[in-house]
Scaffold this motif. Structure first.
Motif, short mmCIF file in Angstrom:
data_model
loop_
_atom_site.label_atom_id
_atom_site.label_comp_id
_atom_site.label_asym_id
_atom_site.label_seq_id
_atom_site.Cartn_x
_atom_site.Cartn_y
_atom_site.Cartn_z
N ASP A 190 -25.23 -18.36 -9.66
CA ASP A 190 -25.50 -19.35 -8.61
C ASP A 190 -24.93 -20.71 -8.99
OD1 ASP A 190 -27.26 -17.70 -6.95
OD2 ASP A 190 -28.65 -17.84 -8.62
N TYR A 191 -24.42 -21.40 -7.98
CA TYR A 191 -24.04 -22.80 -8.16
C TYR A 191 -25.21 -23.69 -7.77
CZ TYR A 191 -22.18 -27.41 -7.13
OH TYR A 191 -22.00 -28.77 -7.07
N PHE A 192 -25.60 -24.60 -8.65
CA PHE A 192 -26.66 -25.56 -8.37
C PHE A 192 -26.06 -26.96 -8.26
CE2 PHE A 192 -29.81 -22.84 -11.01
CZ PHE A 192 -30.08 -22.06 -9.90
N PRO A 193 -26.01 -27.56 -7.07
CA PRO A 193 -25.66 -28.97 -7.00
C PRO A 193 -26.72 -29.78 -7.72
CG PRO A 193 -26.42 -28.19 -4.87
CD PRO A 193 -26.32 -26.99 -5.74
N PRO A 194 -26.46 -31.06 -8.02
CA PRO A 194 -27.40 -31.83 -8.85
C PRO A 194 -28.85 -31.76 -8.39
CG PRO A 194 -25.37 -33.04 -8.59
CD PRO A 194 -25.24 -31.83 -7.71
N LYS A 195 -29.11 -31.92 -7.09
CA LYS A 195 -30.50 -31.92 -6.60
C LYS A 195 -31.14 -30.55 -6.81
CE LYS A 195 -34.16 -33.38 -4.34
NZ LYS A 195 -34.93 -32.14 -4.27
N GLU A 196 -30.42 -29.48 -6.51
CA GLU A 196 -30.98 -28.13 -6.69
C GLU A 196 -31.22 -27.84 -8.17
OE1 GLU A 196 -29.12 -24.90 -4.72
OE2 GLU A 196 -28.94 -25.97 -2.82
N LYS A 197 -30.38 -28.37 -9.04
CA LYS A 197 -30.60 -28.18 -10.47
C LYS A 197 -31.91 -28.83 -10.89
CE LYS A 197 -29.68 -27.28 -14.83
NZ LYS A 197 -30.68 -28.09 -15.54
N GLN A 198 -32.21 -30.00 -10.34
CA GLN A 198 -33.48 -30.65 -10.64
C GLN A 198 -34.64 -29.79 -10.15
OE1 GLN A 198 -33.22 -34.52 -8.83
NE2 GLN A 198 -31.58 -35.21 -10.18
N ASP A 199 -34.52 -29.25 -8.93
CA ASP A 199 -35.58 -28.39 -8.39
C ASP A 199 -35.75 -27.14 -9.26
OD1 ASP A 199 -35.84 -30.20 -6.34
OD2 ASP A 199 -34.64 -29.04 -4.91
#
Length: 738
Positions: A250-259
């Motif tokens: 999965d690719y996590f953009p910065p906000k999703e990585k925080q989540d």
């Protein structure tokens, strides 16, 4: 795929630091925000692909086949129900189906840019359709059917056909609401307290109210669509790329990585249900063990949330809401009640009241109970996940906790033990090895293989078993990763009888890698500087941060040489399952890594091996004569038929007939469960001091015991242990707790 499967990291692995040497990219962002953002996206694409190429367990060739997978995944994510694009527009995009691989190699985003612009325009067009269509009343007497599954539809030939598709969709939504309103009014009229004061509405007025409600839902739905900006659509594009490698990359953009980091912290609040958006709906992905939803017991994975009510207040119809909006309504103060109106997979409707609370970490720990049985007590151990506190030397580990539970059960002179791994999505690999060693003398437990490396055998080397008596392991479609390793090892050793339904089939391990860390120092510094500048000018939007990649880096194999990937573990004793005929788990995804096998490890089967076929035959006789299992089995065929047909009636009479059938089946199942003889289950004496420490702990325990007593699958597993205990087994053999 199920969301909890995306959130499991089986073991922490390190990808060699030399990998960073491949990332000497030049960041060419300029002062212009749009140009800088485009350059950042290209850098994301380039970094992701290089990371996959060098770090993935089995990177796919970037060719026309890969391009086609990416193309169809992206189109399914954006327009699964085929309500936004016409066939003519798709013809204009068709050239990209086998061109995306060339764009990836050239670090081009031409397809994304083209699709991004088209989708924005298609939203405007569809919004105009629903506003116009809902101005006109519907009649529900025409014998029409609405095809609900996008994979059974062709794209609309032109804009007129597309508008007609929207009309059918909206008519179905209005019909559902209209029937709901009619039934609510009829029920109210049967109540003497309100019947005299109730203002009775005509069918025409109820239909108009239904259209107003659906209009409001659509307004919220399109509001959600418009909240999906270019950056989020780019994330959808990148997920199309990464998921074409395998379902768990999965690719996590910065906000999703925080989540993601918050989710992995182990602290959850609310009702304890993981939700997911699916085709414009919000569905339950999983129930968190020990949570308020789990204790209440009615909310199930797959349920579609249609309304959310605050206690006795009028519920809010959330169809068309986005996930964040539904979560905001469900969350609230501890101790307050939320009422969820859900639609089950079988089409039945149910209102579920749940008292909000904090999901305690302690609820994920192993615990045990005693099942009183005419032939002798049976021990039951519940393990919701393979947890391990890697941060502390003396932190809790599930292998040690299970060993402690076994010791307590042996002290109670149990004649058999049931280990429940249902909905256990995985966890610590080292604890799987240690836990399996509690039940065998010694030997290999699992084989682990990295890309282009020889398999590594992970063994239990401590001689002697802590427990050598009758053992059953319960699994289902939610048992994955570490659970499958445990079940497979015990099955290969013929040490335990595996009971339930086929497992998920996730035989891979993932590692989360920060994409920023994969860049050369100069590029990374420029990214940080760009981000600081954006923050200082109040334009922070993630510019200058690449996010992260969760990447598949290893694969597991049973000691018999077969992979747990894709096929999972097939139980020795199969029990009826409502979803038995529906493809679930890893095998649903066309891009899942394949099943394969390697050379088996050397191991000695258990001295007194389990006779699976005999146990299965004895169980099948009981199941055949059990009315509850019979209804479950019959309903499984019905669910399969519904999935294959996946059409909805647009006339009231036929719709009601189908709804009544679903509700009747659901009520009949509930009645049969009430008539069944519940199990007699008690806590171990050693646990009573802890359980009675406070009223909250006592209440939690009572709820847990109450659910176990009416568990038909556990009841049949008790019967299987009774059969198994008739074999001569030595229950006194033991070794010290690890």
């Amino acid at each position: 795929m199920l969301q909890f499967m995306k959130n499991k990291i089986l073991i922490p692995l390190l990808i060699g630091g030399a990998l960073a040497a491949f990332f000497s990219f030049k960041y060419i962002g300029g002062d212009d925000n749009s140009g800088g953002e485009q350059d950042r996206r290209k850098l994301v694409l380039q970094t992701v692909m290089k990371t996959i190429n060098e770090g993935h367990y089995s990177p796919r060739a970037i060719d026309d086949t890969f391009s086609s997978h990416v193309y169809h995944k992206i189109m399914d994510d954006l327009d699964f129900e085929k309500k936004f694009f016409t066939q003519g527009e798709m013809n204009g995009l068709q050239k990209y189906e086998f061109q995306i691989d060339d764009e990836i190699n050239a670090n081009s985003l031409e397809f994304f840019d083209k699709l991004n612009g088209m989708f924005a325009k298609s939203i405007d067009r569809a919004e105009g359709y629903y506003k116009e269509i809902l101005n006109t009343p519907f009649t529900f007497t025409d014998k029409q059917e609405y095809v609900m599954s996008g994979d059974k539809l062709q794209y609309a030939a032109d804009e007129n056909a597309l508008k007609d598709r929207w009309k059918q969709y909206l008519k179905y939504r209005v019909l559902v609401k209209y029937v709901d309103l009619k039934d609510a009014q009829k029920k109210a009229l049967e109540d003497p307290k309100v019947k005299d004061t109730l203002k009775v509405k005509t069918d025409a007025q109820l239909e108009a109210d239904a259209r107003v409600s659906v209009r409001q839902n659509q307004e919220r739905y399109f509001k959600r669509l418009r909240k999906i900006d270019e950056n989020q659509r780019f994330s959808i594009f990148m997920d199309g790329v990464t998921h074409s490698e395998d379902p768990h990359t999965d690719y996590f953009p910065p906000k999703e990585k925080q989540d993601f980091d918050v989710q992995m912290s182990g602290t959850f609040f609310g009702i304890g249900a993981q939700l997911k958006p699916e085709d414009g709906k919000v569905k339950v992905a999983a129930i968190i063990s020990g949570s308020p939803s789990w204790k209440q017991g009615d909310l199930k994975a797959g349920d579609e949330i249609q309304k959310v009510g605050q206690g006795a207040q009028d519920p809010v119809d959330v169809q068309g809401y986005d996930l964040d909006e539904v979560v905001a309504l469900i969350r609230g103060k501890k101790g307050t009640e939320v009422r969820l109106t859900v639609k089950r997979l079988d089409g039945s409707m149910k209102v579920i009241p749940i008292i909000r609370g904090e999901v305690q970490i302690e609820e994920t720990f192993a615990k045990s109970a005693l099942i009183n049985n005419p032939g002798g007590q049976i021990g039951y151990i519940y393990l919701p996940e393979f947890y391990s506190d890697f941060q502390r030397v003396n932190g809790r580990r599930c292998a040690e906790d299970v060993a402690n539970e076994i010791q307590k059960l042996k002290a109670a002179n149990v004649k058999g033990i049931i280990l429940d791994l249902r909905y256990n999505g995985g966890g610590s690999l080292s604890d799987v090895v240690d836990m399996a060693g509690l039940f065998i003398d010694k030997g290999p437990i699992v084989q682990v293989k990295s890309n282009d490396a020889a398999p590594m055998k992970l063994q239990d080397n401590e001689k002697g078993a802590l427990y050598a008596g009758p053992l059953a392991i319960m699994v289902n479609e939610g048992s994955a990763s570490a659970s499958e390793i445990m079940a497979a090892a015990m099955q290969d050793y013929k040490r335990a009888v595996i009971v339930g339904t086929p497992t998920y089939g996730k035989g891979t391990v993932q590692k989360v890698i920060s994409l920023d860390e994969m860049l050369d120092p100069i590029t990374r510094m420029r990214l940080q500087a760009t981000n600081m500048a954006a923050n200082s000018s109040n334009k922070a939007n993630g510019l200058g941060q690449l996010g992260a990649l969760k990447i598949t880096v290893q694969k597991f194999y049973r000691i018999n040489g077969g992979s747990t990937q894709l096929k999972g573990v097939t139980p020795d004793v199969l029990l009826p399952d409502p979803y038995a005929e529906i493809d679930m788990g890893e095998r649903r995804d066309k891009c899942a890594l394949p099943w394969d096998e390697i050379a088996p490890a050397e191991y000695e089967p258990f001295a007194n091996p389990v006779n699976g076929p005999t146990l299965a035959a004895l169980s099948a006789t009981r199941v055949k004569n059990n009315a509850i299992f019979g209804l479950i089995q019959a309903n499984a065929t019905k669910l399969k038929k519904q999935q294959d047909d996946n059409t909805a009636f647009l006339d009231e009479a036929d719709y009601r007939k189908e709804l009544d059938e679903a509700n009747t089946t659901s009520k009949k199942l509930e009645e049969l469960q009430k008539k069944g003889t519940p199990l007699t289950i008690t806590n171990l004496q050693d646990d009573m001091k802890r359980i009675s420490a406070d009223s909250i702990t006592t209440a939690k325990n009572n709820d847990w015991i109450k659910n176990l007593k009416k568990d038909i699958y556990l009841s049949e597993t008790v019967n299987i242990i009774n059969d198994l205990s008739k074999q001569s087994m030595n229950v006194t053999l033991g070794k010290s707790t690890k």
